[in-house]
Write an enzyme that holds these catalytic residues in place. Structure first.
Site, PDB file in Angstrom:
ATOM      1  N   SER A 129      33.025  13.005  74.006  1.00  0.00           N
ATOM      2  CA  SER A 129      32.413  14.236  73.622  1.00  0.00           C
ATOM      3  C   SER A 129      31.432  14.681  73.978  1.00  0.00           C
ATOM      4  O   SER A 129      30.138  13.875  73.674  1.00  0.00           O
ATOM      5  CB  SER A 129      32.744  14.507  72.980  1.00  0.00           C
ATOM      6  N   LYS A 184      39.569  10.804  70.244  1.00  0.00           N
ATOM      7  CA  LYS A 184      38.965  12.252  70.950  1.00  0.00           C
ATOM      8  C   LYS A 184      40.245  13.401  71.100  1.00  0.00           C
ATOM      9  O   LYS A 184      39.619  14.489  71.141  1.00  0.00           O
ATOM     10  CB  LYS A 184      39.220  11.741  72.592  1.00  0.00           C
ATOM     11  N   HIS A 187      39.846  15.430  67.899  1.00  0.00           N
ATOM     12  CA  HIS A 187      38.200  16.198  68.398  1.00  0.00           C
ATOM     13  C   HIS A 187      38.932  17.251  69.250  1.00  0.00           C
ATOM     14  O   HIS A 187      38.573  18.567  69.292  1.00  0.00           O
ATOM     15  CB  HIS A 187      37.277  15.210  68.987  1.00  0.00           C
ATOM     16  N   ASN A 188      39.354  17.326  70.545  1.00  0.00           N
ATOM     17  CA  ASN A 188      39.951  18.238  71.157  1.00  0.00           C
ATOM     18  C   ASN A 188      40.545  19.638  70.326  1.00  0.00           C
ATOM     19  O   ASN A 188      39.910  20.978  71.311  1.00  0.00           O
ATOM     20  CB  ASN A 188      40.256  17.588  72.439  1.00  0.00           C
ATOM     21  N   GLU A 191      38.068  21.229  68.395  1.00  0.00           N
ATOM     22  CA  GLU A 191      37.255  22.409  69.136  1.00  0.00           C
ATOM     23  C   GLU A 191      38.157  23.063  70.026  1.00  0.00           C
ATOM     24  O   GLU A 191      36.925  24.232  70.371  1.00  0.00           O
ATOM     25  CB  GLU A 191      36.858  21.029  69.902  1.00  0.00           C
TER      26      GLU A 191
END
Length: 237
Positions: A129, A184, A187-188, A191
């Site tokens: 990232s 991830k 996380h995305n 975000e």
């Protein structure tokens, strides 16, 4: 020719910048792209004079690597990743390592790891990232998969990652199987949720409150300062 420390396949924005980042940390990098002109452009341009080997085929790339060979894939998730793996396998030996740095579904990572371990290869699925700038200067990295391979990749990934206070790398082993790509994915999700909030706040300020660009900029700057102060207080608590 001295062997390269690591290979990288896929020279789009993230792959190219990640290769340059790895080279800047003192590693020799072999690179390949399906459209070979991208390899030529990189080695004659941004990587000119750097410790990087441009390769015309996957076979060439693998032949230039130290053992155990480590090959990072920075390609599109899904079928493209599977096809890239199939193209790499014939040129590797037991104990070699394939790393998927794309945004693969964690369930696919589990499947690929199981398949490769059956033939004696290791597989690491790693979230990366930070976008273009992060790839070049220091991303956050979330590796998971074949833990036996981590001791070989750890020095590379921790050297290229972003650092927080105390020079602590934004990179750590997160678990077996598809753990890296699962983290991830989470996380995305966070975000993109943040990005949606920012967009909605901008919409309200501009179209409902009729604020000017300067007024909105001041508001967002204040929020950023508040966030920074909160994080500092959290770290010191």
């Amino acid at each position: 020719m001295n062997k390269a420390d690591i290979g990288l396949i896929g020279l789009a924005v993230m792959g190219e910048n990640l290769a340059l980042n790895i080279e800047s940390r003192g590693y020799k990098v072999a690179v390949y792209n399906r459209t070979v002109s991208k390899v030529d452009e990189l080695t004659a341009g941004r990587a000119k004079g750097k410790n990087m080997i441009g390769c015309a085929t996957v076979k060439d790339l693998c032949s230039f690597l130290k053992k155990p060979r480590m090959v990072i894939m920075m390609v599109k998730a899904g079928e493209a990743t599977d096809k890239t793996i199939e193209g790499i396998i014939p040129h590797l030996e037991k104990g070699d390592i394939i790393i998927d740095g794309g945004n693969s579904l964690f369930e696919d990572t589990v499947r690929r790891q199981n398949k490769l371990e059956e033939i004696g290869l290791y597989y690491i699925g790693s979230g990366i990232s930070g976008g273009e700038e992060g790839a070049l200067k220091g991303p956050s990295i979330m590796p998971g998969g074949s833990y036996e391979a981590w001791k070989f990749l750890e020095p590379v990934f921790k050297s290229i990652s972003a650092k927080v206070d105390g020079n602590v790398p934004c990179c750590e082993w997160v678990g077996k199987g598809g753990a890296g790509h699962f983290v991830k994915m989470v996380h995305n999700g966070i975000e993109y949720g943040d990005m949606q909030i920012i967009c909605e706040a901008y919409h309200i300020m501009k179209n409902i409150l009729s604020m000017s660009e300067d007024e909105m900029s001041s508001i967002f700057a204040g929020w950023n300062m508040t966030t920074a102060a909160f994080w500092e207080a959290f770290q010191n608590s």
